[in-house]
Write a protein that holds these residues in place. Structure first.
Motif, short mmCIF file in Angstrom:
data_model
loop_
_atom_site.label_atom_id
_atom_site.label_comp_id
_atom_site.label_asym_id
_atom_site.label_seq_id
_atom_site.Cartn_x
_atom_site.Cartn_y
_atom_site.Cartn_z
N LEU A 1 8.18 18.41 2.50
CA LEU A 1 8.95 17.17 2.34
C LEU A 1 8.19 15.97 2.90
O LEU A 1 8.20 14.88 2.31
N LEU A 2 7.52 16.15 4.03
CA LEU A 2 6.74 15.05 4.61
C LEU A 2 5.58 14.66 3.70
O LEU A 2 5.32 13.47 3.50
N ALA A 3 4.89 15.65 3.15
CA ALA A 3 3.77 15.36 2.25
C ALA A 3 4.26 14.66 0.99
O ALA A 3 3.66 13.68 0.53
N PHE A 4 5.37 15.13 0.44
CA PHE A 4 5.93 14.51 -0.75
C PHE A 4 6.37 13.07 -0.46
O PHE A 4 6.13 12.17 -1.26
N GLY A 5 6.99 12.85 0.70
CA GLY A 5 7.39 11.51 1.08
C GLY A 5 6.21 10.58 1.26
O GLY A 5 6.25 9.41 0.87
N ASN A 6 5.13 11.08 1.86
CA ASN A 6 3.93 10.26 2.03
C ASN A 6 3.33 9.85 0.69
O ASN A 6 2.94 8.70 0.50
N ILE A 7 3.25 10.80 -0.22
CA ILE A 7 2.68 10.51 -1.54
C ILE A 7 3.55 9.49 -2.28
O ILE A 7 3.04 8.55 -2.88
N LEU A 8 4.87 9.67 -2.22
CA LEU A 8 5.77 8.72 -2.89
C LEU A 8 5.66 7.33 -2.25
O LEU A 8 5.65 6.32 -2.96
N PHE A 9 5.60 7.26 -0.92
CA PHE A 9 5.51 5.98 -0.24
C PHE A 9 4.23 5.24 -0.62
O PHE A 9 4.27 4.04 -0.96
N LEU A 10 3.10 5.92 -0.58
CA LEU A 10 1.84 5.26 -0.90
C LEU A 10 1.75 4.86 -2.37
O LEU A 10 1.27 3.77 -2.70
N SER A 11 2.25 5.71 -3.27
CA SER A 11 2.23 5.34 -4.68
C SER A 11 3.19 4.19 -4.97
O SER A 11 2.92 3.33 -5.80
N GLY A 12 4.32 4.16 -4.27
CA GLY A 12 5.25 3.04 -4.43
C GLY A 12 4.65 1.73 -3.95
O GLY A 12 4.86 0.68 -4.55
N LEU A 13 3.90 1.79 -2.86
CA LEU A 13 3.22 0.60 -2.36
C LEU A 13 2.23 0.07 -3.38
O LEU A 13 2.13 -1.15 -3.58
N VAL A 14 1.52 0.97 -4.05
CA VAL A 14 0.58 0.56 -5.09
C VAL A 14 1.34 -0.08 -6.26
O VAL A 14 0.89 -1.10 -6.80
N PHE A 15 2.48 0.46 -6.62
CA PHE A 15 3.26 -0.12 -7.72
C PHE A 15 3.81 -1.50 -7.35
O PHE A 15 3.93 -2.36 -8.21
N ILE A 16 4.17 -1.71 -6.09
CA ILE A 16 4.76 -2.99 -5.70
C ILE A 16 3.73 -4.10 -5.63
O ILE A 16 3.92 -5.17 -6.21
N ILE A 17 2.64 -3.88 -4.92
CA ILE A 17 1.69 -4.98 -4.72
C ILE A 17 0.41 -4.83 -5.52
O ILE A 17 -0.43 -5.73 -5.48
N GLY A 18 0.22 -3.74 -6.21
CA GLY A 18 -0.95 -3.57 -7.04
C GLY A 18 -2.04 -2.80 -6.31
O GLY A 18 -2.10 -2.77 -5.08
N PHE A 19 -2.94 -2.22 -7.11
CA PHE A 19 -3.98 -1.37 -6.52
C PHE A 19 -4.97 -2.18 -5.70
O PHE A 19 -5.33 -1.81 -4.59
N ARG A 20 -5.42 -3.30 -6.23
CA ARG A 20 -6.43 -4.10 -5.54
C ARG A 20 -5.90 -4.65 -4.22
O ARG A 20 -6.58 -4.60 -3.19
N ARG A 21 -4.68 -5.18 -4.22
CA ARG A 21 -4.12 -5.75 -2.99
C ARG A 21 -3.83 -4.65 -1.96
O ARG A 21 -3.98 -4.86 -0.76
N THR A 22 -3.41 -3.47 -2.43
CA THR A 22 -3.20 -2.35 -1.51
C THR A 22 -4.52 -1.94 -0.87
O THR A 22 -4.61 -1.73 0.34
N PHE A 23 -5.55 -1.85 -1.70
CA PHE A 23 -6.87 -1.47 -1.20
C PHE A 23 -7.39 -2.49 -0.20
O PHE A 23 -7.89 -2.13 0.87
N THR A 24 -7.26 -3.78 -0.52
CA THR A 24 -7.75 -4.81 0.40
C THR A 24 -6.91 -4.87 1.67
O THR A 24 -7.43 -5.20 2.74
N PHE A 25 -5.61 -4.54 1.60
CA PHE A 25 -4.79 -4.52 2.81
C PHE A 25 -5.23 -3.41 3.74
O PHE A 25 -5.41 -3.62 4.94
N PHE A 26 -5.40 -2.21 3.21
CA PHE A 26 -5.72 -1.07 4.05
C PHE A 26 -7.16 -1.09 4.56
O PHE A 26 -7.44 -0.56 5.63
N PHE A 27 -8.07 -1.68 3.83
CA PHE A 27 -9.48 -1.60 4.20
C PHE A 27 -10.06 -2.92 4.69
O PHE A 27 -11.25 -3.17 4.53
N GLN A 28 -9.24 -3.76 5.32
CA GLN A 28 -9.76 -4.93 6.02
C GLN A 28 -10.39 -4.44 7.31
O GLN A 28 -9.95 -3.47 7.91
#
Length: 150
Positions: free
Chosen positions: A52-79
């Protein structure tokens, strides 16, 4: 549309709260983030169930990509200043996927706090402003008055 002879419709005041329009992808992302948080909380309630934790993590991260986009997610996490928090958060996700849920969630929690440290004052300020709403302030006063030290 407004016609010349008819009365003009009332325009909303600038102070009126307007909802931000969301695209369909962003709506899907909000749902994925919500389900991700639900599965993470449910997995924690069930004594750190790793699936359940792994499934929740995958859903959370994929949802973040859907909300703000792949490029903005990547630039947020890798500053550069957020790289420590990102490494702990992603390392925690990886550890949970390897079925070490307690250690993984501890790493994720530290990474999450490190990543979103600048956002917490804004969130707490918003929660503090909720006390200015009349119904909620009366409810908070009743809850505060009913607690006793006996």
């Amino acid at each position: 549309m407004w016609k010349q002879g008819s009365p003009r419709p009332a325009s909303p005041s600038p102070a009126a709260g307007k909802m931000v329009p969301l695209t369909d992808c962003q709506r899907i992302g909000v749902g994925l983030v919500g389900f991700g948080l639900f599965f993470v909380l449910f997995g924690m309630l069930l004594y750190f169930d790793s699936v359940l934790l792994a499934f929740g993590n995958i859903l959370f991260l994929s949802g973040l990509v859907f909300i703000i986009g792949f490029r903005r997610t990547f630039t947020f996490f890798f500053q550069w200043p957020k790289l420590k928090g990102t490494s702990f958060f992603m390392g925690g996700v990886l550890i949970v996927l390897m079925r070490w849920p307690l250690l993984g969630m501890l790493l994720e929690a530290y990474g999450f706090i490190t990543l979103f440290r600048s956002f917490f004052p804004v969130a707490f300020g918003f929660l503090g402003s909720l006390a200015n709403i009349p119904v909620l302030s009366k409810l908070l006063q009743k809850v505060g008055d009913s607690s006793s030290m006996v």
